[in-house]
Design an enzyme around this catalytic site. Structure first.
Site, short mmCIF file in Angstrom:
data_model
loop_
_atom_site.label_atom_id
_atom_site.label_comp_id
_atom_site.label_asym_id
_atom_site.label_seq_id
_atom_site.Cartn_x
_atom_site.Cartn_y
_atom_site.Cartn_z
N HIS A 636 -74.88 7.65 -51.05
CA HIS A 636 -75.45 8.71 -51.89
C HIS A 636 -76.97 8.60 -51.80
O HIS A 636 -77.54 7.51 -51.92
CB HIS A 636 -74.98 8.53 -53.34
CG HIS A 636 -75.68 9.42 -54.32
ND1 HIS A 636 -76.68 8.97 -55.16
CD2 HIS A 636 -75.54 10.74 -54.58
CE1 HIS A 636 -77.11 9.97 -55.91
NE2 HIS A 636 -76.43 11.05 -55.58
N HIS A 682 -85.98 13.33 -52.71
CA HIS A 682 -85.21 13.62 -53.92
C HIS A 682 -86.03 14.62 -54.73
O HIS A 682 -87.00 14.25 -55.38
CB HIS A 682 -84.95 12.35 -54.72
CG HIS A 682 -83.82 12.47 -55.68
ND1 HIS A 682 -83.63 11.62 -56.72
CD2 HIS A 682 -82.81 13.37 -55.75
CE1 HIS A 682 -82.56 11.97 -57.38
NE2 HIS A 682 -82.05 13.04 -56.81
#
Length: 1077
Positions: A636, A682
């Site tokens: 992830h 991110h």
């Protein structure tokens, strides 16, 4: 030694030379293995204590202490022990068969009914049951021996104004109750701090019962455990909670008196006392009428006396079946004579075992044992009876067995019953035909000491004694066996050197009985000593296996082959394989020329080749099923180096993941600051970006270094169509022919990992669906605008005019092999299976947990054909992870984890993908792929039967001394290690157990066995952790690993431990044994 002369036939003398004992060959071989130039130093002795004697915590200082303790014999070399001194040590009091240092080591937190309790009968008698004196002396002796159940028979004294203790209606002399109570108080906890139970046989009037209550309260005070009021205990307290407490057990007075009256009315010949099977009691009705006709006396006496009774006794009405009925609301004690008990076991054996799982059963000798003899206790113990009452003032084999049983658990008087006697689902039957669990091998080398403890004519007037040893197992009927050595003539120091083997079906209830006798020419025997030892507490360790598979201290190739076949379960092992193992370790220069000595055997067991998972198997699962039939090692936010908010983005964690075998890489792709290129980061956090092209090139270079099976790249796409086109160009140029791109249409079925070897697969939402989904969210005013898995903040609304929407970057769509997306509607719609196409669905861990409640079986059904990806919830800013077993047990293939984190969840993830050669694909078990016989899909929360039981033996550990600074764990002393062993799996299988803590030892030797019943072994992982106990602070971490149960190699294995991040230590290993029973 000297010579000894015997007179023969009054006219001449016969002289015998007394020779010194010579060490047996096995002992000589051990001395050679653990000494240098004929001298065993303190460090050599320490190694011997660890590896041969399986001592839990020996240090060099303790070894030196042993050497110093024997120096008064003046047979020592200045640097250590010579062979003679070593032999003397083996015969010394320091070398006991039961380890006195262990102390109390059973779990003492269970109810009293879960323990065998050291119990005496008519404890106050000094001799026989008819005419001996009653006294407090045998009570004191019993308590000092560790007895925890004391019996007192209470009778009015001759003037009817006091209470005596005596065996009623016999010629035994009385002793005052108050004297017995005071002696009990003074000596109750001299041998053990666990509770003393006083069983009262009450033959008193109500006013004397009140007097007894007063005496008991005044004598014991706060030591007394009471349960006042009319309500009865629903469950017995534990021995731990009752430490240093006195417990009273008897019939409540009202029940007792009513029982007496009924029996008198019926002219019943039997005694009414709880175990009064001796000469019948004749109630003094006149006396009872005087006191009991006045209801005020009874009403005053009963509450005081009744409130003292913590364990109520009484059989109740009806016959044996009624007596053994279990009341779920209360617990009690019943007493049966040995005769009644024999009748009960013949007709109600399993009812007896079931009764004793919750209640207490006391067995006492039959009335005709006037000589204070005893019955065989094992029959009662194997049916779960806790209080097997014996006459402690007697002697004989039955009493020896009782003493032997309660040498266990530090001699505290409480021995935990084995688990099979407590299993309510499968009630134990000691007479059933059971498989052999283990074999006890006993070598009787020699004996000595009679010369010093007996006169030289004690055994034989005319010659030295002729000794013979008897060795026997006492246990369940199938295990009982007796054997004997040869008789050694005319020798005070017999040297038998004989080996005996005892197959054991129930070793937990087995006792090893040893007896030596002197044989007479006429056939008569004279007793020369005995002992009895609980088999479960015998000191063992790896040395026992070495002794079984070696000869004269050497394990040659054929011995090793048998060990590999029988213990290691390598059924195809050959002598050549064994010889190759011997040859591979010869460079260590610690081997006998013909094979392993004991130290060499230890080196072999701890070698890197002796892994818990067979690395030679490689990929061995069927790899031709569709991708949806496999658990896939999934990352992830694979580009993050640390936390989710402010860490750097880089290709380094991607490379690290690929080298570990991860097969799914996630990239979040965003426009760069100029809007003309693509970065990976991110979004809407403080993380620094990394260029997409750099990540793609690193993936290409490292994709197949650890596994040749397909790599899936999941893209979280936050791009405009022109940048999507640019991404498509980058991917095509970077991966070229290794890219699997079947076109823009959805696949009808997923290809297999075998078909997709060395291919890269792209998985994301198709752009049109993605843009439409974004437009819908804008129109609805949804400020969260969730991406496929984000909870980090609102996503920027890049220019999406009609022209851009029409230009859907078809080259980007054609790259997508695995289409992702939830579609319209709610969870039920998302989980709908389309027979014409397959897809990937992503759910957060929270969404999955909620979905399982109402749609658990729908999820399993969905994952039989489609892919389900689960990812961490948004608040895991620290890159922590969740429990992966919840997702796996529902068939989720892509359980996405933050690989840059650490913690138990990630350790479990690492463990799962050690399976199947570490290739990153693990075939899902059939239970997740097919419906059962009733057409139902798998439910991990359903009640399932046990398929198998994994037995794990944790022998010892080593290597911390080399991998850590010597002050790492404790500044002032060596570390205090303990191990935690458990199962991660479906809820019913999940459990953790713990060894004892071994103080001040770099090489802990636990030698403990744990059993784990498994309902779904296909999904079970064995968790192993070691910690260092710290009294004042949090315990220190000392290593961990996690292993898939289905891939464990049976036998004794060296288990390497890893640090918190999953990196293997250089030297730290545990020696463990794995068996499926």
């Amino acid at each position: 030694m000297s010579k000894q002369t015997y007179r023969v036939c009054f006219c001449f003398r016969r002289r015998f030379r007394l020779t010194a004992a010579e060490a047996p060959p096995d002992v000589k071989a051990l001395f050679e293995a653990y000494s240098q130039n004929g001298v065993m130093s303190a460090d050599d002795l320490r190694r011997f204590l660890v590896e041969v004697q399986a001592e839990p915590n020996p240090t060099a200082e303790e070894a030196q202490g042993i050497i110093d303790s024997l120096k008064h014999l003046h047979i020592f070399h200045r640097r250590g022990l010579n062979l003679e001194a070593f032999f003397k040590y083996l015969f010394s009091d320091a070398n006991q068969p039961l380890d006195p240092k262990i102390g109390v080591h059973h779990d003492m937190t269970a109810p009293l009914s879960h323990y065998f309790i050291y119990t005496s009968h008519n404890t106050y008698l000094t001799g026989n049951q008819i005419s001996s004196d009653s006294s407090d002396v045998p009570i004191v002796r019993a308590l000092q021996l560790g007895v925890r159940g004391i019996e007192l028979d209470l009778w009015p004294n001759s003037t009817k104004d006091g209470v005596d203790v005596l065996h009623g209606r016999t010629l035994t002399t009385p002793v005052s109750l108050i004297r017995c109570l005071r002696s009990i108080k003074n000596h109750a906890f001299s041998a053990s701090e666990y509770p003393v139970i006083i069983t009262l046989e009450d033959h008193l009037t109500a006013d004397l019962q009140a007097l007894v209550a007063e005496m008991i309260v005044q004598t014991f005070g706060e030591m007394l455990f009471t349960h006042p009021g009319s309500s009865l205990l629903g469950e017995f307290p534990s021995p731990e909670s009752l430490k240093r407490r006195i417990i009273i057990s008897t019939k409540p007075p009202k029940e007792y008196l009513e029982g007496k009256e009924d029996k008198v009315k019926k002219s019943c010949a039997d005694s009414s006392s709880d175990d009064g099977a001796h000469p019948r009691e004749v109630p003094d009705l006149k006396l009872r009428n005087v006191h009991d006709k006045d209801p005020r006396v009874r009403s005053q006496a009963e509450p005081q006396y009744r409130d003292l009774i913590a364990i109520p006794a009484g059989r109740g009405k009806g016959g044996m079946q009624a007596w053994l009925r279990v009341d779920p609301t209360k617990v009690r004690r019943i007493s049966l004579s040995e005769q009644k008990f024999e009748d009960a076991t013949s007709g109600y054996g399993q009812d007896t075992v079931r009764f004793t799982q919750k209640n207490i059963l006391r067995i006492y000798p039959k009335a005709i044992r006037l000589d204070s003899s005893n019955y065989k206790p094992l029959c009662a113990l194997m049916h779960g009876a806790q209080m097997v009452a014996l006459n402690m003032q007697g002697y004989g084999k039955s009493l020896w067995l009782m003493h032997g049983m309660f040498r266990a658990n530090g001699g505290c008087g409480y021995v935990k019953k084995p688990d099979f006697l407590l299993d309510a689902d499968e009630v134990f039957d000691p007479k059933a035909e059971l498989p052999v669990k283990t074999t006890l091998r006993v070598t009787v080398y020699m004996g000595e000491g009679w010369y010093y403890d007996f006169s030289h004519t004690h055994f034989d007037t005319y010659s030295p004694p002729d000794f013979r040893a008897k060795i026997a197992i006492v246990g369940v009927p199938a295990d009982k066996k007796k054997k004997k050595t040869k008789t050694i003539d005319d020798n005070w120091i017999p040297s038998w050197d004989e080996v005996f083997e005892f197959p054991l079906t129930v070793p937990e209830l087995a006792l090893l009985r040893l007896q030596v006798s002197e044989e007479d020419v006429s056939g008569k025997t004279m007793f020369a000593g005995q002992t009895c030892l609980p088999v479960s507490e015998l000191r063992e360790g790896i040395r026992a296996l070495f002794a079984e598979y070696s000869e004269n201290g050497v394990m040659d190739a054929e011995h090793l082959r048998r060990f590999m076949e029988n213990v290691q379960q390598q059924k195809d092992a050959t002598v050549e394989d064994a010889q190759a193992v011997l040859d591979s370790l010869k460079h260590l220069s610690i081997f006998h020329r013909r094979g392993f000595n004991l130290e060499g055997f230890f080196k072999y067991l701890f070698a890197d080749d002796n892994q818990p998972i067979n690395s030679k198997l490689g990929v061995h699962h069927d790899m031709t099923g569709p991708l949806s039939h496999y658990f896939i090692y999934t990352g992830h936010n694979s580009y993050l180096t640390g936390n989710q908010l402010s860490s750097d983005c880089s290709d380094v964690p991607i490379i690290n993941a690929l080298h570990r075998g991860v097969r799914v890489i996630e990239l979040d792709i965003w426009p760069n600051s100029a809007g003309d290129n693509v970065n990976v980061l991110h979004g809407r956090t403080l993380t620094t970006p990394v260029e997409l092209i750099k990540c793609l090139r690193s993936i290409k270079e490292n994709a197949f270094v650890a596994s040749e099976y397909p790599l899936v790249i999941t893209l979280e796409d936050h791009l405009t169509p022109d940048l999507q086109a640019k991404v498509a160009e980058m991917i095509n140029e970077t991966f070229g022919d290794i890219l699997f791109a079947p076109g823009s249409e959805c696949l009808k079925d997923f290809p297999s990992p075998e078909f997709l070897k060395k291919r890269v697969i792209i998985s994301t939402k198709p752009p049109k669906e993605y843009l439409k989904a974004k437009d819908v969210k804008v129109q609805e005013g949804d400020l969260k605008k969730e991406k496929d898995e984000e909870a980090w903040g609102s996503e920027p609304n890049y220019a999406k005019n009609d022209k851009e929407q029409q230009n859907e970057a078809p080259e980007y769509r054609q790259l997508i092999a695995i289409h992702a997306g939830k579609g319209k509607g709610g969870m039920q719609d998302w989980l709908r299976v389309d027979p014409d196409k397959v897809r990937r669905l992503s759910l957060s861990e929270q969404e999955l947990e909620k979905a399982i409640v109402d749609y658990g079986r729908d999820i399993v059904r969905f994952t039989q054909r489609n892919l389900l990806r689960v990812y961490p919830k948004g608040i895991r800013f620290d890159s922590s992870n969740y429990n992966p077993l919840i997702a796996w047990s529902h068939g989720a293939q892509m359980v996405a984890f933050n690989m840059q984190g650490y913690g138990r969840s990630l350790w479990v993830m690492h463990g799962m993908f050690r399976a199947n050669g570490g290739c990153g694909y693990v075939k899902k078990p059939d239970i997740l792929l097919k419906p059962n016989a009733y057409g139902e899909v798998f439910d991990p929360n359903a009640s399932l039967p046990v398929k198998t039981t994994l037995r794990v033996t944790v022998y010892m550990g080593e290597g911390w001394y080399y991998d850590f600074r010597h002050t790492h764990f404790d500044t002032y002393s060596p570390p205090d290690f303990y191990a935690r062993v458990g199962i991660a799996g479906v809820p019913a299988d999940t459990i953790m157990r713990k060894t004892k803590t071994l103080e001040d030892n770099w090489i802990p030797n636990w030698d403990e066995v744990f059993e784990f019943p498994l309902r779904v072994p296909e999904l079970a992982l064995l968790r192993i952790e070691v910690h260092e106990y710290d009294m004042s602070e949090k315990d220190d971490f000392a290593g961990q690993t996690c292993l898939p149960v289905t891939e464990l190699c049976k036998g004794i294995r060296a288990v390497p431990l890893h640090n918190r991040k999953g990196v293997k230590y250089n030297s730290v290993k545990l020696l463990m044994r794995f068996e499926f029973v």
